[in-house]
Design a protein around this motif. Structure first.
Motif, short mmCIF file in Angstrom:
data_model
loop_
_atom_site.label_atom_id
_atom_site.label_comp_id
_atom_site.label_asym_id
_atom_site.label_seq_id
_atom_site.Cartn_x
_atom_site.Cartn_y
_atom_site.Cartn_z
N ARG A 141 -2.20 22.73 -21.15
CA ARG A 141 -0.81 22.26 -21.06
C ARG A 141 -0.78 20.75 -20.87
NH1 ARG A 141 1.74 23.31 -16.73
NH2 ARG A 141 -0.10 23.70 -15.44
N GLY A 142 0.39 20.18 -21.16
CA GLY A 142 0.63 18.78 -20.86
C GLY A 142 -0.18 17.85 -21.73
N GLY A 143 -0.85 16.90 -21.10
CA GLY A 143 -1.62 15.90 -21.83
C GLY A 143 -0.77 14.71 -22.23
N SER A 144 -1.40 13.58 -22.40
CA SER A 144 -0.69 12.35 -22.75
C SER A 144 -0.50 12.24 -24.26
CB SER A 144 -1.47 11.13 -22.26
OG SER A 144 -0.78 9.94 -22.56
N PRO A 145 0.73 12.32 -24.78
CA PRO A 145 0.94 12.18 -26.24
C PRO A 145 0.48 10.81 -26.72
CG PRO A 145 2.91 13.02 -25.14
CD PRO A 145 2.00 12.53 -24.06
N THR A 146 -0.38 10.80 -27.72
CA THR A 146 -0.99 9.57 -28.22
C THR A 146 -0.91 9.56 -29.74
OG1 THR A 146 -2.54 9.65 -26.35
CG2 THR A 146 -3.06 8.15 -28.15
N VAL A 191 -17.01 10.07 -19.29
CA VAL A 191 -15.64 10.47 -18.97
C VAL A 191 -15.04 11.21 -20.14
CG1 VAL A 191 -14.66 8.26 -19.74
CG2 VAL A 191 -13.41 9.66 -18.08
N GLY A 192 -14.19 12.20 -19.85
CA GLY A 192 -13.58 12.94 -20.94
C GLY A 192 -12.51 13.91 -20.49
N GLY A 193 -11.99 14.63 -21.47
CA GLY A 193 -10.95 15.60 -21.20
C GLY A 193 -10.66 16.43 -22.43
N ALA A 194 -9.87 17.45 -22.24
CA ALA A 194 -9.49 18.33 -23.35
C ALA A 194 -8.38 17.68 -24.17
CB ALA A 194 -9.04 19.68 -22.82
N ALA A 195 -8.31 18.01 -25.44
CA ALA A 195 -7.30 17.46 -26.32
C ALA A 195 -6.76 18.54 -27.24
CB ALA A 195 -7.87 16.31 -27.15
N GLY A 196 -5.51 18.39 -27.61
CA GLY A 196 -4.88 19.36 -28.51
C GLY A 196 -3.80 18.68 -29.33
N PHE A 197 -3.24 19.44 -30.24
CA PHE A 197 -2.20 18.93 -31.12
C PHE A 197 -0.91 19.68 -30.81
CE2 PHE A 197 -6.32 18.35 -32.96
CZ PHE A 197 -6.29 17.05 -33.41
N PRO A 198 0.25 19.06 -30.96
CA PRO A 198 1.51 19.65 -30.52
C PRO A 198 1.78 21.04 -31.08
CG PRO A 198 1.85 17.34 -31.00
CD PRO A 198 0.45 17.66 -31.43
N ASP A 199 1.27 21.37 -32.27
CA ASP A 199 1.55 22.67 -32.86
C ASP A 199 0.48 23.69 -32.51
OD1 ASP A 199 -0.40 21.45 -34.32
OD2 ASP A 199 0.39 22.01 -36.28
N ASN A 200 -0.49 23.30 -31.67
CA ASN A 200 -1.54 24.24 -31.24
C ASN A 200 -1.08 25.06 -30.05
OD1 ASN A 200 -3.06 23.19 -33.24
ND2 ASN A 200 -4.64 22.31 -31.93
#
Length: 274
Positions: free
Chosen positions: A14-19, A265-274
């Protein structure tokens, strides 16, 4: 322009910074500053892949101008490269220097981006230099434990005792911008006391780059990891964005080698339609 929006540094999907991520294109710097505004994001990343695909150049922009580096923007770029070409490991060329990046794709389709941001310089604030920042944050001028951390640009790391204390802060944005401008600070990264396994809550205020509060800030989390590693904590997981209603999480670890410490350093990433 073909702009891809990536949600960088997700928390439990969930969430995440839109980039905004897009291929390098012949734009002026002023036009590049317009991209995150039009895309509805705080940052935009322009990427240019070499012919062999082993090296990729990155440029980062906010509405205020170009940044030498951007942690969550780097994670977003790694996610796009993995989605497009299956790239797993790549050298990233930024204005701050070369970074080694890696994308990890899980069996469930999830993506993670990890990179080495480079060395962090740490120092104690010089006599009273941080007091104006603390006042603008609504804190006591004698708050102990503050550290100036430089990764590309300097920022102030400010410890707080609890998550509730952190969430209750209401900084004065104009005073904070003036203080950071006078001290040439990118901004200030506030964090709660870490749990035994290194979990913290954090907030990042970066007025000099036009970001009143960041949803996720990976480079500052890397700075915190370097700081806490001196106290024997090898790994930090920072929860951010809750005060903005957009949860995010970044993890940073310090590995010790014969030639010195290395931060990952890192984190999970996704796309808005996922």
């Amino acid at each position: 322009m073909n702009v891809t929006i990536v949600r960088a540094c997700l928390r439990d999907g969930r969430g995440g910074s839109p980039t905004a991520v897009l291929d390098e294109t012949p734009l002026t710097d002023d036009e590049r500053r317009e991209v995150p505004v039009r895309a509805g994001t705080s940052h935009a990343v322009f990427l240019s892949a070499g012919q062999d695909g082993d090296e990729v150049a990155l440029r980062f922009f906010t509405a205020e101008g170009e940044l030498p580096g951007c942690g969550h923007g780097t994670i977003a770029a790694l996610a796009v490269l993995a989605e497009r070409t299956g790239t797993r490991e790549v050298t990233l060329r930024t204005r701050a220097g070369a970074l080694e990046g890696r994308a990890i794709r899980h069996e469930n389709g999830g993506l993670e981006g990890w990179f080495t941001p480079g060395p962090v310089e740490l120092r104690e604030p010089a006599g009273g230099e941080h007091e104006e920042v603390l006042t603008a944050l609504g804190m006591g001028r004698d708050t102990p434990g503050c550290v100036v951390a430089t990764l590309g640009r300097p920022r102030l790391l400010v410890p707080l005792p609890t998550r509730s204390t952190l969430s209750a802060l209401t900084p004065d944005p104009d005073r904070l911008r003036a203080a950071c401008d006078r001290l040439a600070l990118l901004g200030c990264y506030l964090y709660s006391a870490p749990t035994p396994d290194g979990r913290v809550a954090a907030r990042m205020f970066a007025p000099l780059i036009g970001v009143p509060e960041d949803i996720a800030n990976a480079n500052s989390t890397a700075c915190l990891a370097a700081h806490l590693a001196r106290e024997g904590l090898p790994r930090v997981t920072a929860d951010m964005g809750d005060s903005l209603g957009i949860p995010s999480t970044i993890t940073a670890a310090v590995r010790h080698h014969t030639d010195g410490p290395e931060i990952l350093v890192g984190g999970a990433a996704g796309f808005p339609d996922n």
